[in-house]
Design an enzyme around this catalytic site. Sequence first.
Site, short mmCIF file in Angstrom:
data_model
loop_
_atom_site.label_atom_id
_atom_site.label_comp_id
_atom_site.label_asym_id
_atom_site.label_seq_id
_atom_site.Cartn_x
_atom_site.Cartn_y
_atom_site.Cartn_z
CB SER A 82 -0.91 0.01 1.24
OG SER A 82 -1.52 1.27 1.42
CE1 TYR B 292 -4.55 -3.04 3.82
CE2 TYR B 292 -3.85 -0.77 3.49
CZ TYR B 292 -4.15 -2.02 2.97
OH TYR B 292 -4.02 -2.26 1.63
#
Length: 673
Positions: free
Chosen positions: A523, A536
Amino acid sequence: MSYFVTGATGFIGRNLVEELVDHRDGPVFVLVRRSSLPRIEALMRQWDSSRVQPVVGDLSQPGLGVDPAWITEHAGSIDHFFHLAAIYDMTADDATNDAMNVDGTRNALDLAEQLRAGCFHQVSSVAAAGDYQGVFDESMFEEGQPLPSPYHRTKYESEKLVRDEATVPWRVYRPAIVVGDSQHGAMDKVDGPYYFFPLIKRMRDVLPAWLPLVGIDLGDTNVVPVDYVAKAMDHLAHLPGRDGEAFHLVNPEPQPVVDLINAFCAAAGAPRFAVPIDRSVTAGPLSILPPALRPMQLVNAVIRTAPAQAILEQTIGRLGVPPEVLSHTAFTARFDSRATEAALAGSGIAVPDLESYARVLWTGWEENLDTSTGRDPKARAALKDKHVVITGASSGIGKVTALKVAQAGGIPVLVARGKDKLEETRTTIELRGGKAYVFACDLSDMDAIDRLCEELSRELPSVDYVVNNAGRSIRRSLKLSEDRFHDFERTMQLNYFGAIRLVMGLMPKMREQRSGHIVNISSIGVQTNPPRFSAYVASKAALDSWSNVVASEVIGNGISFTNVHMPLVRTPMIAPTKLYDKFPTISPAQAADVVIRALVDKPHEINTLLGNVGAVAHTVAPKAAFRVLNMAYHVFPDSAAARGKKSGGTAEAPAGRESEQALMANVFRGIHW
C-alpha cells in the site's frame, strides 16, 4: 406461451431469453448450430432453467435447417418467433451482411410460416433509416433514404422482406446503438462507442485528467443499454393489438457525440473535450444550406472516400478505431419514439441517463474487453503457460489480474474463501479459450494454508508466480481501537502471517524449479503513513520488510520479490467507507495492469510519485510530514462503523470541512485518508 428465438447466444438474444425465462411461462426453443451446443449449454446453466431447449439448425439454410420432424411436431404451437440472429458490424462486407441479414431473415420467415407462428418479431435497427435527414418516426420506412453501407442496406432490406413477404403477423423493433448492461456493464464485443475506449484509455494514461482538450461538434448519436432493449422487447411483444407496427428502442433525446465521449472520459478519469463554438451559434446560419452542403455531411462524405479511408487506416486504425466506423458515429435522423414510450407507459421500463451508468460500462470494458495485455508480446513471452497463484481472486484486483493473466496465455490459479465466485471466474476464462485452477482456502487459517500449499505443490507442474493480493483493511483511529486489539490481530493474521505462510509453503517447490517470483500487493500507506490505518499499514509494512530480508536469501535460487505500493483502488474492500465515493481512485483494471507489470518486469518495487514524495518527506522533514497528517486526521472523521454505529458510512464532516476534504483528496491523490 411458447417461444422460438434465433440468435440466442448473441448479445441481445441471450438477454431477451433471460427476460423470457424470468417473466414468462412455457418453453423457449433456441436455434443453435451443432458446433455451438457447448456454448448454449453453458448459457442454459447460467439461466438455470430446463425450459430453454436447443434446436439444431443453421441460419444459412432454408427453414433454418431445422429437422422437418421437429417442425411437424411443433407446428401451430409457437406463439412468438423472435428473429435476432444477424450481423451487427459496421465493418463487415457486402457478402457477409447479405448472407446473415437478408438471407437469414428469409430463411427465418420460411420456418415461421411452416410453424404457423403466432407473431414474427423482427429485430431490425435504426440503421434502416440510413442517412435520412430530419425526424424519422415509427410509421416511416420507405422514405428514399440513402443507405451508405452494406450494414444499412441489409438492415433496410431485411425489414422490407418482413413487411412485404411475411405470411404470419409481424412486429419490428429498431434499436439504436446497443451498449452493455446498465446494471453490471456486461458486453460481449467491441462495437459502437467501445471502439473509442482504447483511445480514451491512452489519454488517461498519458494526460492529466484536469487538462482541457479542444473538441468539435460531431453531431448527435443515440445509445441504449441492452437491458432496456431486452425488457422493452419482452413487454412490447406481449401487448395485444400491436401487430404490423415498428417500435423505436432509442433514447428519446438525441445525445451529442461529444457529450457521449465526455461521459466515458469522466468514467475513465481521462481529460474531457470542450467545444469552443456551440451548435446553437451555428445552427441558424447553417440551416439555410442544403443538408448535403452542411459541414458534418461534407466531412462524412470525405471520410468515406477511398483515399481518406486509407489514411485513417494508418492513423486511428492503429489505435483500434476502424475507419468505416468514424463516418457513422452520428445520425442524420432524429428518431421519434413516442409510440414506443406510450406503449411502455406504466411498465417502469425507460431508458436511463447515460451519466448514471457510463462508469459501469467503462468498468465492464476495462475488465473484460480490453485486450491490450493479450496483444503485448512482452507479457505473452513472460506469462504464456506459466502458473500464477493469485490470492483474493474472487473479486477486485485479484479477479481482473486473473483475467489479464489468462489473456496473455498464462494459467491463473485462483485462491479465495468463496469457491462459487472463483468458479464463475474460471468459467469466464474457459469460455474465452483459457485455462484456470480453483482452490478455495481461508487465508487467515494457517492450517488451511498448509493444506493448500501441499495441494498446489502436488497438483501443479510448476508455481511460477505468486500474487499476494488477499487483504483486510481497517480504518479506525487509535482512540477508538484501545479496546479492540483483535483488529490488529486479525489484520496481521491475513495480511502478514497468511501471506508469508503461503510463500514459505511454496518456497520448496520454487527452490526445486530454481525460479519463482512473488508479487506483494502492499500500500501507498507504507510510504505515507496516513492516520487511522495503524493496523493495516503496519501489516503491509511487515510484509514489505519480511520480503526485503528474504529476497537476499533466495535470489541465488532464482526467486525474486516485487512490493507494489498500490494507491487507493475502487474495490469492494473500500466500499463500506462512503467517504471514498468522492475520492479520486484508480480502477481494479488499472491496478491489475500494475500487477501485470510487476509479473513481467519483476522490479524490486513499484511506487507512485506521491508515495515516493511521502517517503522522502518522512525522512528529511518528519515533523512537517506529521503536522500535515495530523491536519488530515482532523479533516477526515472516523466512519460511523468505526464509532460502533450500525448505519455504516462516514460521519458528518464538521461545518466547512467538505471543501477541505475535497482539496486534500485531490492534492494527495491515491492516499486512503
